[in-house]
Motif scaffolding. Structure first.
Motif, PDB file in Angstrom:
ATOM      1  N   TRP A  41       0.845  -1.194   0.000  1.00  0.00           N
ATOM      2  CA  TRP A  41       0.000   0.000   0.000  1.00  0.00           C
ATOM      3  C   TRP A  41       0.872   1.232   0.000  1.00  0.00           C
ATOM      4  N   ASN A  42       0.581   2.173  -0.895  1.00  0.00           N
ATOM      5  CA  ASN A  42       1.364   3.404  -0.914  1.00  0.00           C
ATOM      6  C   ASN A  42       0.741   4.484  -0.039  1.00  0.00           C
ATOM      7  N   GLY A  43      -0.308   4.143   0.679  1.00  0.00           N
ATOM      8  CA  GLY A  43      -0.920   5.097   1.593  1.00  0.00           C
ATOM      9  C   GLY A  43      -2.018   5.894   0.947  1.00  0.00           C
ATOM     10  N   ILE A  44      -2.152   5.793  -0.357  1.00  0.00           N
ATOM     11  CA  ILE A  44      -3.143   6.618  -1.061  1.00  0.00           C
ATOM     12  C   ILE A  44      -4.117   5.747  -1.848  1.00  0.00           C
ATOM     13  N   ALA A  45      -3.572   4.970  -2.769  1.00  0.00           N
ATOM     14  CA  ALA A  45      -4.440   4.168  -3.635  1.00  0.00           C
ATOM     15  C   ALA A  45      -4.918   2.920  -2.896  1.00  0.00           C
ATOM     16  N   LYS A  63      19.196  -1.994   6.539  1.00  0.00           N
ATOM     17  CA  LYS A  63      18.999  -0.628   7.034  1.00  0.00           C
ATOM     18  C   LYS A  63      18.152  -0.618   8.290  1.00  0.00           C
ATOM     19  N   TYR A 250       9.067   6.255   9.835  1.00  0.00           N
ATOM     20  CA  TYR A 250       8.435   7.465   9.326  1.00  0.00           C
ATOM     21  C   TYR A 250       8.848   7.724   7.882  1.00  0.00           C
ATOM     22  N   LYS A 251      10.146   7.568   7.631  1.00  0.00           N
ATOM     23  CA  LYS A 251      10.679   7.830   6.300  1.00  0.00           C
ATOM     24  C   LYS A 251      10.021   6.920   5.267  1.00  0.00           C
ATOM     25  N   ALA A 253       7.114   5.315   5.497  1.00  0.00           N
ATOM     26  CA  ALA A 253       5.682   5.528   5.335  1.00  0.00           C
ATOM     27  C   ALA A 253       5.398   6.849   4.628  1.00  0.00           C
ATOM     28  N   PHE A 254       6.108   7.906   5.001  1.00  0.00           N
ATOM     29  CA  PHE A 254       5.718   9.219   4.509  1.00  0.00           C
ATOM     30  C   PHE A 254       6.586   9.749   3.373  1.00  0.00           C
ATOM     31  N   SER A 255       7.863   9.364   3.302  1.00  0.00           N
ATOM     32  CA  SER A 255       8.688   9.881   2.211  1.00  0.00           C
ATOM     33  C   SER A 255       8.773   8.908   1.049  1.00  0.00           C
ATOM     34  N   SER A 256       8.910   7.619   1.351  1.00  0.00           N
ATOM     35  CA  SER A 256       9.043   6.647   0.265  1.00  0.00           C
ATOM     36  C   SER A 256       7.693   6.142  -0.226  1.00  0.00           C
ATOM     37  N   ASN A 257       6.604   6.610   0.374  1.00  0.00           N
ATOM     38  CA  ASN A 257       5.276   6.128   0.011  1.00  0.00           C
ATOM     39  C   ASN A 257       5.130   4.619   0.163  1.00  0.00           C
ATOM     40  N   GLU A 258       5.802   4.032   1.137  1.00  0.00           N
ATOM     41  CA  GLU A 258       5.648   2.592   1.373  1.00  0.00           C
ATOM     42  C   GLU A 258       4.903   2.414   2.688  1.00  0.00           C
ATOM     43  N   PHE A 259       3.632   2.732   2.657  1.00  0.00           N
ATOM     44  CA  PHE A 259       2.871   2.727   3.903  1.00  0.00           C
ATOM     45  C   PHE A 259       2.775   1.337   4.505  1.00  0.00           C
TER      46      PHE A 259
ATOM     47  N   LYS B  88      -1.401  13.540   2.816  1.00  0.00           N
ATOM     48  CA  LYS B  88      -1.388  12.090   2.724  1.00  0.00           C
ATOM     49  C   LYS B  88      -2.404  11.462   3.666  1.00  0.00           C
ATOM     50  N   SER B  91      -5.901  12.055   2.443  1.00  0.00           N
ATOM     51  CA  SER B  91      -6.278  11.248   1.291  1.00  0.00           C
ATOM     52  C   SER B  91      -6.613   9.831   1.720  1.00  0.00           C
ATOM     53  N   THR B  92      -5.931   9.337   2.754  1.00  0.00           N
ATOM     54  CA  THR B  92      -6.212   7.991   3.253  1.00  0.00           C
ATOM     55  C   THR B  92      -7.634   7.897   3.760  1.00  0.00           C
ATOM     56  N   PRO B 110       0.788   8.710  -7.277  1.00  0.00           N
ATOM     57  CA  PRO B 110      -0.070   7.877  -6.437  1.00  0.00           C
ATOM     58  C   PRO B 110      -1.460   8.466  -6.240  1.00  0.00           C
ATOM     59  N   GLY B 114      -4.838   6.592  -7.317  1.00  0.00           N
ATOM     60  CA  GLY B 114      -5.896   6.370  -6.344  1.00  0.00           C
ATOM     61  C   GLY B 114      -7.162   7.142  -6.667  1.00  0.00           C
ATOM     62  N   MET B 116      -7.789  10.320  -6.705  1.00  0.00           N
ATOM     63  CA  MET B 116      -8.082  11.337  -5.699  1.00  0.00           C
ATOM     64  C   MET B 116      -8.257  12.709  -6.345  1.00  0.00           C
ATOM     65  N   ALA B 398       8.454   7.928  -5.537  1.00  0.00           N
ATOM     66  CA  ALA B 398       8.874   8.310  -4.193  1.00  0.00           C
ATOM     67  C   ALA B 398       9.988   7.442  -3.625  1.00  0.00           C
ATOM     68  N   ASP B 399       9.921   6.116  -3.789  1.00  0.00           N
ATOM     69  CA  ASP B 399      10.957   5.317  -3.115  1.00  0.00           C
ATOM     70  C   ASP B 399      12.295   5.366  -3.852  1.00  0.00           C
ATOM     71  N   GLN B 402      13.992   8.522  -2.765  1.00  0.00           N
ATOM     72  CA  GLN B 402      14.676   8.410  -1.471  1.00  0.00           C
ATOM     73  C   GLN B 402      16.060   7.798  -1.633  1.00  0.00           C
TER      74      GLN B 402
END
Lengths: 292, 432
Positions: A41-45, A63, A250-251, A253-259, B88, B91-92, B110, B114, B116, B398-399, B402
């Motif tokens: 889940w990317n936290g959005i879709a 890591k 946190y990084k 979930a919120f920066s990498s979009n890997e919720f 974010k 949107s969830t 994303p 989704g 949105m 996004a990933d 990073q």
């Protein structure tokens, strides 16, 4: 009153609001976090069920373990620093001049918000204009380190404000515990010819041991889930050199979009903290509590 | 007696619950009934850090409300990072504001996946037809539909302190070799050459992107990211090598990997460093911002990134649109929200030039306005730009972004070799 309390329904009713609040704010999110950890889940879709993949990846994630190591280092240092705080409280609790004022001074960092502390120490650590390096250069150090930029130093540099931040809290607890020791006990020891050191070691310490144990648990649990100063001061950088478990979570979930993956890490963080707490409680448990 | 007291206590609890429930349904009733409509709008320019932007937004909202009877704008302002987090979370739970701000490409993806954000093609074909600089609205395009209306357009250039340069008889460098010479002279005179706040990481990425652009041409990095090329391209490795060359000769301020961009900026603005690579959103600080001393503003010049070993096109820039407006797909007042977004973009286009001194994504008629010289120069550069490469961390998902940002920090910290730097990128990109 007894009549009311004997009615189980009334008891349940009184407990209910608090229970509901805790359930909604803590337990349900906890379970949901574990559940999201099973998702891609990317936290959005929309999310997709992938079983234990996130958890397996997390366990193999170098890591993550590096950040876990940093968290454990912080726990170790916080626990060791408890001894220093204890020593300070022992001194403060004995009747020395200005102990009241000192106690208040030690408490000041606790009154500041974490972000304010972080901003303050960012300025102290500034490589060219910072207070620390200015002092070092005045003392003749030619090339003082860039505290927050060197991967080998940065973690320890951040530990300093973290320990500083909580000093007042633990000193206050110890101070209160020490003040609770009945004066006649100390008096009797003194009449028997015990030195101040002996009084501290043989009388006072054993009497506040239960408090000390609680603070160990507090320090370790607090360190393992620590986040604020690290997030503000370095964001876990440079390249993960100061990353701890919570900032890594946190990084992701919120920066990498890997919720989903971030949730899995969050859940592992909970499990690790639980296990460590149980171990610490077991290790410090004694059969008999000392009574006075 | 006691029982009655207990009962009274319980009764009070129930009563307060009832009141709370009553209140919340009241609010809902208010917003849906009657002719009044409320558009929720969220932006990221708080008064403290972006006073001019903030004021323009308030003015635009006021104008819109006075022109549209019965429509009110419900405003929420957050600073950059909090904004991203909140967007974010909202949107969830499917509670996005009706209109808000978004970034292009990788950030947008994303949200579009989704479903949105709502497509804004009808606006682009209608009211806003042909009003954007080419390439800006396109950055918000996914699968043929445009999901954002760009507000800003930025290119990164090297700002430098002319007073310091004059003092040591230096000229703005046009080639990498000249840049090295400037760095050397400044270091010999104990002046920090380049301010860089690489804690934020995208700042270092600008340097890397420019070197890659000059060495390998405009397409090489973009191709590596969109997978029509490889990140292990010799030009991309060489660019990484050049970064470390600059680091080794102490080009950047001390401890740059632990400094934020804000700290680096303040070093440049306090004349502690001679050069600073940043995008044109910073222009007001060097032109119109009254909070900055006039003397300093007069002493700042800029030059496009130098060529490397005679190669590279100085008219190729790193940059792109900054934030843009989106309209939420689930908005209950979608028509009004779209109208507001369109209105906002048009007014922003005029006001941002004259009042904030930033470059909007809409076309600017420079001739009719009285603008600072540097602003006009930048506009000219923009008109002559042969290429604008979108910021790497915005291009990437996004990933991968990073990974890129972390690698940039390692590269600048010389913890990783240029070859491994390229390899890590290649692995992250091909794992997509």
């Amino acid at each position: 009153m007894n009549k009311v309390m004997s009615n189980k329904w009334i008891i349940a009713l009184y407990v209910l609001p608090a229970l509901l609040l805790i359930a909604v704010l803590i337990f349900i999110p906890l379970i949901l976090t574990g559940y999201y950890g099973l998702m891609d889940w990317n936290g959005i879709a929309t999310m997709e069920f992938i079983g234990l993949e996130n958890y397996i990846n997390a366990i193999q994630d170098a890591k993550f373990w590096e950040s876990a190591l940093h968290s454990f280092l912080l726990a170790l240092f916080s626990t060791l620093s408890l001894l220093v705080y204890l020593a300070i409280s022992l001194i403060l609790a004995s009747k020395i001049k200005g102990s009241d004022l000192l106690r208040k001074i030690y408490l000041i960092p606790m009154l500041l918000s974490s972000v304010a502390i972080a901003q303050l120490w960012i300025k102290v650590f500034n490589p060219s204009n910072g207070m620390l390096n200015s002092i070092l250069m005045a003392l003749g150090v030619d090339n003082p380190p860039a505290w927050l930029a060197e991967p080998s130093i940065v973690l320890y540099a951040i530990f300093i404000p973290i320990l500083w931040q909580y000093a007042g809290f633990y000193i206050l607890i110890y101070y209160a515990a020490l003040k609770n020791i009945p004066e006649p006990l100390v008096e009797a020891a003194r009449i028997d010819g015990a030195t101040p050191l002996q009084i501290a070691y043989k009388i006072k310490l054993p009497l506040i041991m239960s408090v000390f144990k609680v603070t160990i648990v507090l320090a370790i649990v607090g360190s393992l889930k620590y986040f604020d100063l690290i997030y503000v001061m370095t964001g876990g950088g440079p390249n993960g050199a100061s990353e701890v478990m919570a900032s890594y979570m946190y990084k992701l979930a919120f920066s990498s979009n890997e919720f989903g993956y971030g949730s899995a890490i969050g859940f592992l963080l909970l499990i690790i903290t639980l296990i460590v707490t149980v171990i610490v409680r077991k290790a410090t448990a004694t059969k008999e509590e000392i009574q006075y | 007696m006691l029982k009655r007291k207990a009962f009274a206590g319980v009764f009070v609890i129930f009563l307060s619950v009832l009141v709370m429930v009553g209140c919340s349904s009241d609010e809902e009733a208010n917003s849906s009934s009657g002719g009044d409509k409320t558009i929720e709008f969220m932006h990221l320019w708080p008064e403290g850090s972006s006073a001019q932007h903030n004021k323009i937004v308030s003015d635009i909202i006021k104008d819109f409300e006075s022109e549209h009877d019965g429509v009110t704008i419900d405003l929420e302002v957050l600073s950059n990072e909090q904004y991203k987090d909140k967007l974010k979370v909202l949107s969830t739970s499917n509670e996005l504001p009706d209109v808000g701000m978004t970034w292009a490409a990788g950030f947008l993806e994303p949200y579009v996946d989704g479903e949105m954000f709502t497509p804004l093609d009808d606006l682009l074909e209608g009211d806003l037809n042909d009003s954007f600089v080419s390439g800006t609205a396109e950055a918000y395009e996914i699968d043929g539909s445009t999901y954002g209306l760009p507000l800003e357009l930025n290119i990164a250039t090297v700002f430098y302190n002319k007073a310091i340069f004059d003092q040591y008889g230096l000229e703005a460098p046009a080639t990498y070799e000249e840049l090295q010479q400037v760095v050397k002279t400044l270091n010999e005179n104990d002046v920090a050459p380049i301010a860089l706040g690489n804690k934020d990481r995208w700042t270092g990425s600008l340097w890397y992107m420019y070197l890659a652009d000059r060495i390998g041409g405009a397409e090489v990095l973009t191709n590596a990211i969109n997978r029509s090329g490889s990140f292990e391209d010799p030009a991309l490795v060489e660019a990484a090598d050049k970064v470390q060359e600059l680091v080794d000769m102490d080009s950047f301020v001390k401890g740059f990997n632990g400094l934020s961009d804000e700290e680096a900026k303040s070093m440049f603005m306090n004349e502690q460093a001679a050069m600073y690579l940043i995008a044109t959103w910073d222009l007001p600080n060097y032109t119109t911002n009254e909070d900055v001393p006039q003397e300093f503003r007069d002493s700042v010049g800029y030059f496009p990134f130098p060529t490397v070993e005679g190669e590279g096109d100085m008219n190729s820039f790193v940059g792109g649109p900054g934030v843009g407006l989106f309209v939420a797909e689930d908005s209950e007042v979608k028509e009004e929200a779209k109208e507001f977004a369109s209105f906002f973009v048009q007014e922003w286009g005029e006001k941002s030039v004259t009042e904030a001194g930033v470059i909007p994504a809409t076309k600017v008629d420079a001739g009719s306005l009285d603008l600072p010289d540097m602003y006009v120069d930048v506009l000219d550069d923009l008109n002559e730009a042969t290429n604008i490469t979108l910021f790497a961390d915005v291009q990437m998902s996004a990933d991968v972004a990073q990974v890129h940002l972390d690698m940039i920090q390692s590269l600048f910290g010389t913890e990783i070799s240029p070859e491994d730097f390229a390899k890590e990128h290649e692995e992250a990109l091909s794992a997509e």
